[in-house]
Design an enzyme around this catalytic site. Sequence first.
Site, PDB file in Angstrom:
ATOM      1  N   ASP A   7      38.295  46.814  35.967  1.00 27.80           N
ATOM      2  CA  ASP A   7      38.669  45.432  36.237  1.00 27.80           C
ATOM      3  C   ASP A   7      37.445  44.769  36.849  1.00 27.80           C
ATOM      4  O   ASP A   7      37.127  45.003  38.012  1.00 27.80           O
ATOM      5  CB  ASP A   7      39.854  45.380  37.204  1.00 27.80           C
ATOM      6  CG  ASP A   7      40.253  43.956  37.538  1.00 27.80           C
ATOM      7  OD1 ASP A   7      40.195  43.086  36.649  1.00 27.80           O
ATOM      8  OD2 ASP A   7      40.626  43.702  38.702  1.00 27.80           O
ATOM      9  N   GLU A  67      38.953  44.953  31.314  1.00 31.08           N
ATOM     10  CA  GLU A  67      39.814  43.784  31.203  1.00 31.08           C
ATOM     11  C   GLU A  67      38.917  42.602  30.848  1.00 31.08           C
ATOM     12  O   GLU A  67      37.861  42.409  31.458  1.00 31.08           O
ATOM     13  CB  GLU A  67      40.567  43.496  32.498  1.00 31.08           C
ATOM     14  CG  GLU A  67      41.533  42.335  32.335  1.00 31.08           C
ATOM     15  CD  GLU A  67      42.505  42.207  33.477  1.00 31.08           C
ATOM     16  OE1 GLU A  67      43.720  42.279  33.226  1.00 31.08           O
ATOM     17  OE2 GLU A  67      42.050  42.030  34.630  1.00 31.08           O
ATOM     18  N   ASP A 140      42.588  45.454  42.637  1.00 31.43           N
ATOM     19  CA  ASP A 140      41.611  45.615  41.550  1.00 31.43           C
ATOM     20  C   ASP A 140      41.714  47.010  40.931  1.00 31.43           C
ATOM     21  O   ASP A 140      41.552  47.181  39.722  1.00 31.43           O
ATOM     22  CB  ASP A 140      40.191  45.383  42.073  1.00 31.43           C
ATOM     23  CG  ASP A 140      40.076  44.073  42.826  1.00 31.43           C
ATOM     24  OD1 ASP A 140      39.670  43.081  42.214  1.00 31.43           O
ATOM     25  OD2 ASP A 140      40.409  44.062  44.021  1.00 31.43           O
TER      26      ASP A 140
END
Length: 164
Positions: A7, A67, A140
Amino acid sequence: MIILGIDPGLALMGYGVIETDGNKHRLIQYGALSTKAHSPTPQRLRAIFAGVNQLMDIYSPDDVAFEELFFAKNVTTGMAVSAARGAALVAAAQRTENLYEYTPMQVKLAVTGYGKADKHQVQTMVKLLLNMDEIAKPDDAADALAVAIAHANSARMKNLYRIK
């Protein structure tokens, strides 16, 4: 198969490592790479690059899933996070061509079955799918685990998500 989910972020870059056989997923590790807020950007990017290299050394993932970034308002923040994602992407690309990306909606859909699930729903499903005692912290890291699960659940069609 070992999957490293990432992420992207400049202050905190979440990571999650899982092992999957395509049906069952097993948690290996999760956490976040952090950089100091008032450090020069090049130092922060170097730290992210080194951190991702270290993760690649430790876990030797078969695939790395990111992501995809989405910024609707703050362009300055978006550019900083894009630079951090770039540093992580280059570190991973030095070791493998098996690089993939998923939109936030694709991740939510793959993990919860609903593309507009809220953060808590996603975190709860990650906890259940990986048989964890508690929700991963920081957020996260939980997001990175969700990305890894999304990739594991998309294994049959993973070439659709390959970073080009």
